[in-house]
Design an enzyme around this catalytic site. Structure first.
Site, PDB file in Angstrom:
ATOM      1  N   HIS A 188     -38.066  23.190  17.264  1.00 51.08           N
ATOM      2  CA  HIS A 188     -38.768  21.915  17.161  1.00 51.08           C
ATOM      3  C   HIS A 188     -40.183  22.075  16.641  1.00 51.08           C
ATOM      4  O   HIS A 188     -40.703  21.196  15.965  1.00 51.08           O
ATOM      5  CB  HIS A 188     -38.712  21.184  18.496  1.00 51.08           C
ATOM      6  CG  HIS A 188     -37.473  20.362  18.610  1.00 51.08           C
ATOM      7  ND1 HIS A 188     -36.777  20.194  19.767  1.00 51.08           N
ATOM      8  CD2 HIS A 188     -36.799  19.672  17.664  1.00 51.08           C
ATOM      9  CE1 HIS A 188     -35.727  19.416  19.536  1.00 51.08           C
ATOM     10  NE2 HIS A 188     -35.710  19.101  18.265  1.00 51.08           N
ATOM     11  N   GLU A 430     -13.644  17.430  -1.459  1.00 52.93           N
ATOM     12  CA  GLU A 430     -14.211  18.776  -1.292  1.00 52.93           C
ATOM     13  C   GLU A 430     -13.135  19.846  -1.236  1.00 52.93           C
ATOM     14  O   GLU A 430     -13.414  20.993  -0.893  1.00 52.93           O
ATOM     15  CB  GLU A 430     -15.137  18.839  -0.061  1.00 52.93           C
ATOM     16  CG  GLU A 430     -14.542  18.338   1.230  1.00 52.93           C
ATOM     17  CD  GLU A 430     -15.542  18.348   2.399  1.00 52.93           C
ATOM     18  OE1 GLU A 430     -16.596  18.992   2.312  1.00 52.93           O
ATOM     19  OE2 GLU A 430     -15.232  17.700   3.414  1.00 52.93           O
ATOM     20  N   ASP A 454     -18.326  22.745  -0.182  1.00 50.58           N
ATOM     21  CA  ASP A 454     -16.977  23.233   0.131  1.00 50.58           C
ATOM     22  C   ASP A 454     -16.114  23.317  -1.121  1.00 50.58           C
ATOM     23  O   ASP A 454     -15.345  24.261  -1.282  1.00 50.58           O
ATOM     24  CB  ASP A 454     -16.317  22.334   1.183  1.00 50.58           C
ATOM     25  CG  ASP A 454     -16.767  22.713   2.590  1.00 50.58           C
ATOM     26  OD1 ASP A 454     -16.896  23.924   2.845  1.00 50.58           O
ATOM     27  OD2 ASP A 454     -17.011  21.819   3.402  1.00 50.58           O
ATOM     28  N   CYS A 501     -22.590  14.726  -2.582  1.00 51.33           N
ATOM     29  CA  CYS A 501     -23.478  14.938  -1.425  1.00 51.33           C
ATOM     30  C   CYS A 501     -23.626  16.411  -1.051  1.00 51.33           C
ATOM     31  O   CYS A 501     -24.223  16.728  -0.035  1.00 51.33           O
ATOM     32  CB  CYS A 501     -23.021  14.122  -0.227  1.00 51.33           C
ATOM     33  SG  CYS A 501     -21.391  14.580   0.354  1.00 51.33           S
TER      34      CYS A 501
END
Ligand code: PEP
Ligand code: MG
Length: 553
Positions: A188, A430, A454, A501
């Site tokens: 974080h 994909e 992928d 994407c």
């Protein structure tokens, strides 16, 4: 001059003096107590104080760095509420008659070790969060304030493991950069550094121990290095790079209101990939036209078991409601392969990337799938939702998905729960199988989104997690670009839109092909959006068509 190599966790270059923070205060000893009930109450009171402080940190961070960064303190709040964590502290006080400080410290260590043992980067980064809240409870028990780090002028702050609560309390005008011995990209503190635009290097390991307080250094947040006592030539080189980066940033920021279109006026939707609702805000700050991929599986990682319908509904609603005019494509659970949840142990598989994952799990476990679909449909009334299904290889999978979806819709109607009738349903392309039957699949759905990560690994038979074969997987190769062209043609013949994407969507070098092929939407990391937009505005569609055709003929 000495170069310490670590991990690049927040880009940018900073030059200055190192201010090394001393290790946190000593671990509490196991003091015996008499009154168990009073001790448990003392811990409960301390937790209340920490909860109040977290609220303050949330507000402060929200104002300084936006919602994504502030959400960290929401997560800390949730950890504070965690039944197992609280119970474990109480049990220890009861069983061993030890003081609250010791019980919190030991419980924190145990939970932190559990996160570290998962071996998953995201979960391992949560170990620092447990340490942070445990440290804060101990400080509250000792009657102290969680101390902001004293800064003595603009410096490079160095610490073993910077805690999120420390990071936001620093006076930003006095911080040039962050250096840490531990941590990773998902810590974080790293996320906060990126949100605040402060360069950072983490995971310096043993090199950190050799670093002297007061040393003069260059922090290269893009290369992940710390250059201690640089010579004049190196210093001049980095100073020049820092100036160039600042100029580039200013130039890109100026583009933020400009349209995403080629010089001859052909527009492409530039959307963002996110993993948590808070990241949508960062994406819109970088001018994203929408969210092209919300990897919903990330919601499944921070929980003890499969997240329930209500938890998911809230996350989807939050993302959609942030800007109801923007399309948000939420991908259903893509668990398996490199993405494992600790509570859903998939038995060992020889080839996990080709194994039990994504839609295969959802079709096999309709209980899990239906919970997610219900949450998505319920959230659809809050914005412009598109739902996308991963790892499709056949028409029958799509038909089975729609059968389950039909049942979920019928249930909601029967219960009188509203949902939008304008939701778009699409699939990821994909797998090579999906490419080969794209014309048939296009008749079943509202859109395609090509997952080049992928698709490339399956086409080249080169595992995306194996650095030895990474070079084989080239999304810019004619093999992949021809596939993308075939998929786009199939989509457009059937009057549906097609996006990309995978990581390659943000590669300016491939943009010319995507424009030529007529890709409607490119979805990428929020930080790539303005650079891609800048490049898009220099292109001319007719030129792109000619050059791309010559390359692909
Ligand atoms: C892809 O495969 O290109 C994709 C976007 O999905 P993920 O990277 O989450 O597998
Ligand atoms: Mg994928």
């Amino acid at each position: 001059m000495r170069i310490l190599q670590g991990l690049a966790t927040s880009p940018g270059i900073a030059v200055g003096t190192v201010a090394k923070l001393t290790a946190r205060s000593s671990a509490p000893g196991a003091l015996r107590i008499e009154d168990v009930a009073a001790e448990k109450q003392r811990v409960a009171d301390a937790i209340e104080i920490v909860r109040f402080r977290l609220g303050q940190l949330y507000e402060k961070t929200l104002a300084a760095a936006g919602e994504e960064a502030a959400a960290i303190f929401d997560i800390h709040g949730m950890m504070l509420e965690d039944e197992d964590y609280r119970q474990s502290i109480d049990d220890m006080i009861e069983r061993e008659s030890v003081c609250g400080e010791y019980a919190v410290c030991e419980t924190g260590k145990r939970f932190s070790a559990m996160f570290l043992a998962t071996g998953d980067d995201y979960m391992m980064a949560r170990a620092a969060d447990v340490d942070d809240i445990s440290g804060q409870i101990i400080t509250a028990l000792r009657g102290g304030e969680s101390s902001p780090v004293p800064a003595r002028g603009p410096v490079l702050i160095a610490a073993e493991d910077l805690l999120p609560s420390q990071t936001v309390q620093l006076d930003k005008s006095l911080v040039l950069g962050f250096i840490s011995k531990l941590g990773n990209l998902n810590s974080h503190a790293s996320i906060l550094a990126r949100s605040l635009g402060i360069p950072a290097v983490a995971a310096l390991g043993d090199g950190y121990d050799m670093l002297q307080d007061g040393a003069f250094a260059i922090l290269d947040g893009s290369g992940g290095a710390l250059i201690v006592d640089p010579d004049a030539e190196t210093l001049a080189k980095y100073r020049a790079t820092a100036e160039r980066l600042a100029a580039e940033n200013a130039r890109l920021q100026a583009l933020s209101g400009a349209r995403a279109e080629t010089a001859d006026g052909f527009s492409v939707e530039l959307a963002a990939n996110i993993g948590h609702p808070g990241e949508a805000e960062t994406a819109y700050r970088f001018n994203a036209d929408g969210i092209g991929l919300f990897r919903s599986e990330f919601l499944y990682f921070g929980t003890d078991g499969f997240p329930d319908e209500e938890f998911q509904y809230e996350a989807y609603k939050k993302t959609l409601a942030l800007d109801p005019t923007k399309r948000v494509v939420i991908r259903t659970l893509d668990l398996g392969a490199d993405k494992q949840a600790p509570y859903f142990q998939i038995p060992h598989e020889e080839n996990p990337a080709m194994g039990y994952r994504a839609i295969r799990i959802c079709l096999d476990r309709p209980d899990i799938f239906k919970t997610q679909l219900r949450a998505l449909l319920r959230a659809s009334v809050h914005g412009r939702l598109a739902v996308m299904f991963p790892m499709i290889t056949s028409e029958s999978e799509v038909q089975r998905i729609f059968a389950i979806l039909g049942q979920v819709k019928a249930d909601l109607r029967a219960e009188g729960i509203p949902f939008s009738d304008a939701i778009e349903f699409g699939i990821m392309i994909e797998t090579p199988a999906a490419v080969m039957i794209a014309d048939r699949l296009a008749r079943l759905v509202d859109f395609f989104s090509i997952g080049t990560n992928d698709l490339t690994q399956y086409t080249f038979a080169a595992d995306r997690m194996n650095p030895k074969v990474n070079a084989l997987s080239d999304p810019g190769s004619p093999a992949i670009l021809r596939m993308i062209r075939a998929v786009a043609d199939a989509a457009h013949k059937n009057h549906i839109w097609v996006g990309i994407c995978g990581e390659s969507a943000g590669d300016p070098d491939l943009l010319m092909h995507y424009v030529a092929i007529g890709i409607d939407e490119l979805s990428m990391s929020p930080h790539s959006l303005l650079r891609v937009k800048e490049h898009l505005r220099t292109l001319n569609k007719a030129d792109c068509i000619q050059k791309s055709a010559a390359f692909l003929q």
